[in-house]
Write a protein that holds these residues in place. Structure first.
Motif, mmCIF file in Angstrom:
data_model
loop_
_atom_site.group_PDB
_atom_site.id
_atom_site.type_symbol
_atom_site.label_atom_id
_atom_site.label_comp_id
_atom_site.label_asym_id
_atom_site.label_seq_id
_atom_site.Cartn_x
_atom_site.Cartn_y
_atom_site.Cartn_z
ATOM 1 N N ALA A 54 77.560 53.592 63.054
ATOM 2 C CA ALA A 54 78.499 54.390 63.862
ATOM 3 C C ALA A 54 79.899 54.349 63.264
ATOM 4 C CB ALA A 54 78.520 53.878 65.297
ATOM 5 N N VAL A 55 80.325 53.172 62.795
ATOM 6 C CA VAL A 55 81.661 53.045 62.207
ATOM 7 C C VAL A 55 81.763 53.859 60.926
ATOM 8 C CG1 VAL A 55 83.273 51.442 61.095
ATOM 9 C CG2 VAL A 55 82.165 50.798 63.240
ATOM 10 N N SER A 56 80.761 53.767 60.068
ATOM 11 C CA SER A 56 80.828 54.475 58.792
ATOM 12 C C SER A 56 80.676 55.983 58.963
ATOM 13 C CB SER A 56 79.774 53.943 57.819
ATOM 14 O OG SER A 56 78.472 54.119 58.325
ATOM 15 N N ALA A 57 80.043 56.412 60.058
ATOM 16 C CA ALA A 57 79.956 57.849 60.328
ATOM 17 C C ALA A 57 81.335 58.419 60.619
ATOM 18 C CB ALA A 57 79.010 58.118 61.490
ATOM 19 N N ALA A 58 82.159 57.638 61.327
ATOM 20 C CA ALA A 58 83.517 58.083 61.656
ATOM 21 C C ALA A 58 84.499 57.785 60.527
ATOM 22 C CB ALA A 58 83.985 57.400 62.944
ATOM 23 N N HIS A 59 84.202 56.760 59.724
ATOM 24 C CA HIS A 59 85.095 56.327 58.641
ATOM 25 C C HIS A 59 84.216 56.083 57.403
ATOM 26 C CE1 HIS A 59 88.178 55.633 61.753
ATOM 27 N NE2 HIS A 59 87.200 55.104 62.455
ATOM 28 N N PRO A 60 83.981 57.101 56.612
ATOM 29 C CA PRO A 60 83.007 57.016 55.510
ATOM 30 C C PRO A 60 83.207 55.873 54.522
ATOM 31 C CG PRO A 60 83.600 59.292 55.919
ATOM 32 C CD PRO A 60 84.523 58.465 56.763
ATOM 33 N N GLY A 61 84.417 55.384 54.385
ATOM 34 C CA GLY A 61 84.634 54.290 53.440
ATOM 35 C C GLY A 61 84.302 52.921 53.997
ATOM 36 N N ALA A 62 83.985 52.847 55.281
ATOM 37 C CA ALA A 62 83.776 51.550 55.941
ATOM 38 C C ALA A 62 82.297 51.185 55.943
ATOM 39 C CB ALA A 62 84.323 51.594 57.355
ATOM 40 N N THR A 63 81.785 50.816 54.791
ATOM 41 C CA THR A 63 80.341 50.595 54.639
ATOM 42 C C THR A 63 79.951 49.129 54.493
ATOM 43 O OG1 THR A 63 80.569 50.929 52.249
ATOM 44 C CG2 THR A 63 79.996 52.859 53.595
ATOM 45 N N TRP A 64 80.918 48.218 54.493
ATOM 46 C CA TRP A 64 80.582 46.811 54.322
ATOM 47 C C TRP A 64 79.961 46.253 55.600
ATOM 48 C CZ3 TRP A 64 85.194 43.832 51.645
ATOM 49 C CH2 TRP A 64 85.473 44.422 50.398
ATOM 50 N N ILE A 65 78.955 45.405 55.415
ATOM 51 C CA ILE A 65 78.380 44.617 56.504
ATOM 52 C C ILE A 65 78.375 43.174 56.035
ATOM 53 C CG2 ILE A 65 76.383 44.184 57.979
ATOM 54 C CD1 ILE A 65 75.484 47.052 57.510
ATOM 55 N N SER A 66 79.268 42.375 56.599
ATOM 56 C CA SER A 66 79.366 40.957 56.245
ATOM 57 C C SER A 66 78.541 40.165 57.255
ATOM 58 C CB SER A 66 80.833 40.509 56.274
ATOM 59 O OG SER A 66 80.941 39.107 56.097
ATOM 60 N N ALA A 67 77.404 39.653 56.807
ATOM 61 C CA ALA A 67 76.491 38.933 57.705
ATOM 62 C C ALA A 67 75.604 38.029 56.877
ATOM 63 C CB ALA A 67 75.636 39.914 58.504
ATOM 64 N N GLY A 68 75.159 36.947 57.485
ATOM 65 C CA GLY A 68 74.246 36.052 56.788
ATOM 66 C C GLY A 68 74.946 34.853 56.191
ATOM 67 N N MET A 69 74.424 33.669 56.542
ATOM 68 C CA MET A 69 74.924 32.415 55.994
ATOM 69 C C MET A 69 73.731 31.663 55.410
ATOM 70 S SD MET A 69 77.915 31.431 58.767
ATOM 71 C CE MET A 69 76.834 31.218 60.168
ATOM 72 N N SER A 70 73.913 30.399 55.084
ATOM 73 C CA SER A 70 72.850 29.645 54.421
ATOM 74 C C SER A 70 71.536 29.711 55.189
ATOM 75 C CB SER A 70 73.274 28.183 54.240
ATOM 76 O OG SER A 70 74.342 28.059 53.317
ATOM 77 N N GLN A 71 71.613 29.602 56.528
ATOM 78 C CA GLN A 71 70.403 29.494 57.326
ATOM 79 C C GLN A 71 69.764 30.832 57.673
ATOM 80 O OE1 GLN A 71 73.475 28.878 58.299
ATOM 81 N NE2 GLN A 71 73.831 29.448 60.442
ATOM 82 N N ASP A 72 70.467 31.949 57.470
ATOM 83 C CA ASP A 72 69.900 33.222 57.930
ATOM 84 C C ASP A 72 70.182 34.375 56.966
ATOM 85 O OD1 ASP A 72 72.612 33.764 58.426
ATOM 86 O OD2 ASP A 72 72.435 33.406 60.573
ATOM 87 N N LEU A 73 70.264 34.081 55.678
ATOM 88 C CA LEU A 73 70.583 35.161 54.747
ATOM 89 C C LEU A 73 69.461 36.186 54.639
ATOM 90 C CD1 LEU A 73 69.219 35.147 51.604
ATOM 91 C CD2 LEU A 73 70.608 33.087 51.423
ATOM 92 N N GLU A 74 68.187 35.751 54.769
ATOM 93 C CA GLU A 74 67.071 36.691 54.618
ATOM 94 C C GLU A 74 67.084 37.785 55.682
ATOM 95 O OE1 GLU A 74 65.931 33.169 52.179
ATOM 96 O OE2 GLU A 74 66.736 33.419 54.199
ATOM 97 N N PRO A 75 67.188 37.457 56.982
ATOM 98 C CA PRO A 75 67.263 38.545 57.967
ATOM 99 C C PRO A 75 68.520 39.392 57.816
ATOM 100 C CG PRO A 75 67.505 36.403 59.037
ATOM 101 C CD PRO A 75 67.051 36.145 57.639
ATOM 102 N N ALA A 76 69.598 38.796 57.318
ATOM 103 C CA ALA A 76 70.818 39.575 57.096
ATOM 104 C C ALA A 76 70.601 40.608 55.992
ATOM 105 C CB ALA A 76 71.988 38.654 56.744
ATOM 106 N N VAL A 77 69.954 40.195 54.917
ATOM 107 C CA VAL A 77 69.654 41.128 53.824
ATOM 108 C C VAL A 77 68.732 42.233 54.330
ATOM 109 C CG1 VAL A 77 68.497 41.380 51.601
ATOM 110 C CG2 VAL A 77 70.035 39.453 51.979
#
Length: 260
Positions: free
Chosen positions: A216-239
């Motif tokens: 939804a954010v990137s639809a309104a702001h095309p340059g806003a495509t980053w998703i910062s998520a995932g740490m040592s214990q949960d990087l796989e579901p974040a990817v």
């Protein structure tokens, strides 16, 4: 001569091994998700000395993260020479507005923008920092990359695990207005969203909600495509949910090192 003068000391070798293992995990997760692009790795160096930042740089790391301004400020000053050759600092923790004036001096990105007052503080601090650089004859700094931290934990405080409070972040319903505020602020550049998976819950639905918010954010702001998520214990579901930036600390650096 100190151990930091030796690019291949024992600690550097250890970090290299740990880093390689994390890269293998990321590659496997990317393959499992059928993705074509590999997320950026932001190595979180909190509680570890600036000497480890220098070692990580020698291992190829170019993005490091910190969640406390005072600690980040000191380390950035110690390895300021590395900023000239590509090292970037990402501020990932909850940020007080009165610390914005310091963060704009060393950070390329803030992952934890969660309120309009912080947007205003960062924009004002950027204006003052550009003025300081102009007077000092220094080059202008690039716009501050900003990510909106989203609170994905809708549990009441009493229902959360003992000792676990809110990780911070804007309510999902506040994200649109916050995105608009960042996009209109001088000196700031809206890049996307960030979240921490709720403690004690399955991260999969949380990260998928973050992906929906990102869309939804990137639809309104095309340059806003980053998703910062995932740490040592949960990087796989974040990817699997489309994370573009992973914040990994313990699996790269291990337990807290002796300062020095």
């Amino acid at each position: 001569m100190t151990d930091t003068d030796h690019p291949q000391d024992e600690r550097t070798a250890e970090l290299g091994r740990r880093l390689a293992a994390v890269h293998r995990r990321i590659a496997a997760a990317v393959d499992a998700a059928g993705r074509l692009e590999t997320p950026d790795l932001v190595v979180v160096t909190k509680f570890h000395p600036a000497a480890d930042v220098r070692r990580l740089y020698s291992c190829g790391v170019r993005q490091v993260g910190e969640n406390r301004d005072q600690e980040a400020r000191g380390k950035a000053a110690e390895v300021a020479d590395l900023a000239e050759t590509g090292l970037e600092w990402h501020f990932i923790g909850q940020l007080q507005s009165n610390k914005a004036k310091y963060v704009v001096r060393y950070a390329s990105a803030v992952h934890s923008v969660d309120r309009v007052s912080l947007v205003e503080a960062l924009s004002s601090a950027m204006d003052r920092e550009q003025g300081r650089r102009r007077e000092a004859g220094e080059r202008r700094r690039p716009p501050m990359d900003c990510l909106i931290q989203v609170d994905l934990d809708d549990r009441a405080a009493a229902d959360r695990p003992a000792g676990i409070g809110s990780r911070g972040g804007a309510h999902p319903g506040e994200v649109s207005a916050l995105a608009a505020a960042i996009s209109q602020a001088e000196g700031l550049r809206l890049r996307g969203v960030m979240a921490v998976a709720p403690v004690g819950l399955d991260p999969v639905p949380a990260f998928h909600l973050l992906r929906e918010i990102s869309t939804a954010v990137s639809a309104a702001h095309p340059g806003a495509t980053w998703i910062s998520a995932g740490m040592s214990q949960d990087l796989e579901p974040a990817v699997a949910a489309g994370a573009t930036h992973l914040r990994i600390g313990t699996d790269v650096l291990g337990p807290r090192a002796d300062v020095g």
